[in-house]
Scaffold this active site. Structure first.
Site, mmCIF file in Angstrom:
data_model
loop_
_atom_site.group_PDB
_atom_site.id
_atom_site.type_symbol
_atom_site.label_atom_id
_atom_site.label_comp_id
_atom_site.label_asym_id
_atom_site.label_seq_id
_atom_site.Cartn_x
_atom_site.Cartn_y
_atom_site.Cartn_z
ATOM 1 N N GLU B 27 0.818 -1.213 0.000
ATOM 2 C CA GLU B 27 0.000 0.000 0.000
ATOM 3 C C GLU B 27 0.859 1.274 0.000
ATOM 4 O O GLU B 27 0.339 2.380 0.103
ATOM 5 C CB GLU B 27 -0.976 -0.019 1.194
ATOM 6 C CG GLU B 27 -2.108 -1.032 0.977
ATOM 7 C CD GLU B 27 -3.047 -1.187 2.175
ATOM 8 O OE1 GLU B 27 -2.603 -0.977 3.325
ATOM 9 O OE2 GLU B 27 -4.235 -1.533 1.950
ATOM 10 N N GLY B 101 -4.776 -16.752 -6.028
ATOM 11 C CA GLY B 101 -5.388 -17.541 -7.106
ATOM 12 C C GLY B 101 -5.799 -18.932 -6.660
ATOM 13 O O GLY B 101 -6.138 -19.780 -7.482
ATOM 14 N N GLY B 103 -8.053 -19.273 -3.969
ATOM 15 C CA GLY B 103 -9.285 -19.148 -3.191
ATOM 16 C C GLY B 103 -9.056 -18.852 -1.718
ATOM 17 O O GLY B 103 -9.992 -18.915 -0.909
ATOM 18 N N ILE B 104 -7.807 -18.515 -1.361
ATOM 19 C CA ILE B 104 -7.510 -18.271 0.061
ATOM 20 C C ILE B 104 -8.152 -16.954 0.525
ATOM 21 O O ILE B 104 -8.766 -16.888 1.592
ATOM 22 C CB ILE B 104 -5.987 -18.263 0.324
ATOM 23 C CG1 ILE B 104 -5.389 -19.642 -0.032
ATOM 24 C CG2 ILE B 104 -5.687 -17.900 1.779
ATOM 25 C CD1 ILE B 104 -3.877 -19.736 0.115
ATOM 26 N N TYR B 139 -13.651 -7.307 -4.512
ATOM 27 C CA TYR B 139 -14.807 -7.080 -3.636
ATOM 28 C C TYR B 139 -16.080 -6.860 -4.453
ATOM 29 O O TYR B 139 -17.152 -7.343 -4.098
ATOM 30 C CB TYR B 139 -14.548 -5.896 -2.702
ATOM 31 C CG TYR B 139 -13.462 -6.186 -1.691
ATOM 32 C CD1 TYR B 139 -13.592 -7.248 -0.793
ATOM 33 C CD2 TYR B 139 -12.290 -5.430 -1.633
ATOM 34 C CE1 TYR B 139 -12.590 -7.542 0.124
ATOM 35 C CE2 TYR B 139 -11.283 -5.712 -0.713
ATOM 36 C CZ TYR B 139 -11.441 -6.770 0.164
ATOM 37 O OH TYR B 139 -10.458 -7.061 1.060
ATOM 38 N N GLU B 151 -22.620 6.773 -2.656
ATOM 39 C CA GLU B 151 -23.287 7.714 -1.742
ATOM 40 C C GLU B 151 -22.415 8.913 -1.373
ATOM 41 O O GLU B 151 -22.915 9.873 -0.790
ATOM 42 C CB GLU B 151 -23.732 6.978 -0.452
ATOM 43 C CG GLU B 151 -24.759 5.871 -0.711
ATOM 44 C CD GLU B 151 -25.199 5.149 0.560
ATOM 45 O OE1 GLU B 151 -24.621 5.406 1.642
ATOM 46 O OE2 GLU B 151 -26.123 4.308 0.474
#
Lengths: 173, 173
Positions: B27, B101, B103-104, B139, B151
């Site tokens: 990040e 990749g 599914g964790i 997400y 919003e």
């Protein structure tokens, strides 16, 4: 105007509930409110409360025409930053329109910050709507940083069907 | 790839701490991390923990070249919506790059949602950076709503001097 800030009790939940609806109406989302005074009592004043709440009260001689003397509230809870440690989140800060300009909002906000500092919290966060310039200016004037502007943070939410779908897809133990 | 998701213990705090730093580096804010493994232990695993944590573990035969088998984590806590009631906030969700990749991430996220549903939570919220399109797409594909876009919610923060100033200005009891 004279006012007093104190921790909310169960007996304040009707007033807090009324002001939650007033705030939601101001934010143009009144139909979003599903929480009753009874649920507030259960969620905030039983064992392991989900939140803490302060209210601002004015003397009887300043009561509203409906007879209300609890005219503002701040509802917050403890959160955690994996970068900094224990933190506070201010879910709602509200003062009834007729009582603004008396330092009540500043008083509630400061009291939340003071409580947080005493519990070693190093951050106080909250959310505002982009069109609510009065609130944005208020927080800015007190030294807050808008992280959506400065760092690009977006708020993401799962609820209803998307939350249900996620939960149903959980790996079995 | 085979993996297991389980609640973190004190013994996992070194691994979680290592991955907190990896996520902060991704990040682009590694200098923000001030939390040590010992502080994580104290804040998450003593009485009245500030957070809950799940870890993802792979079998020995898939360990990294450094010998790590804990390759992902989800750190979250309970919050409260004055509109909807008890909610969850997902502070961090991270899977080490070599293990993506499989599914964790989905598994961790679903397990958090499942835990929340069991505790009557009606919302799961989190924050992402605007340039992190991989996370935003992830997400979104799971049905989340970007509230900053839909919003106009902004994230506001007080810390350091601004928090200190607020606390010092609190009305006396």
């Amino acid at each position: 105007m004279n006012f007093k800030i104190r921790p909310a009790t169960k007996a304040d939940c009707k007033d807090v509930s009324r002001m939650i609806m007033e705030l939601a109406m101001f934010e143009k989302m009144p139909d979003q409110v599903k929480i009753s005074p009874e649920e507030l009592e259960r969620d905030g004043f039983d064992q392991n409360p989900f939140f803490q709440c302060l209210v601002a009260e004015v003397p009887k001689e300043h009561q509203t025409k409906e007879g209300f003397t609890v005219v503002g509230y701040a509802l917050y809870f403890y959160t955690y930053s994996t970068w900094k440690g224990p933190s506070l989140y201010l879910e709602d800060l509200y003062v009834m329109p007729d009582f603004r300009g008396n330092g009540i909002g500043k008083g509630l906000l400061s009291k939340v910050a003071e409580t947080g500092k005493r519990k070693q919290c190093v951050r106080l966060q909250l959310s505002v709507l982009d069109w609510n310039t009065a609130a944005r200016d208020f927080y800015k004037s007190k030294g807050a940083e808008d992280l959506t502007v400065s760092e690009g943070w977006h708020v993401i939410r799962f609820m209803d069907q998307s939350l249900e779908n996620l939960a149903n897809g959980a790996p079995k133990d």
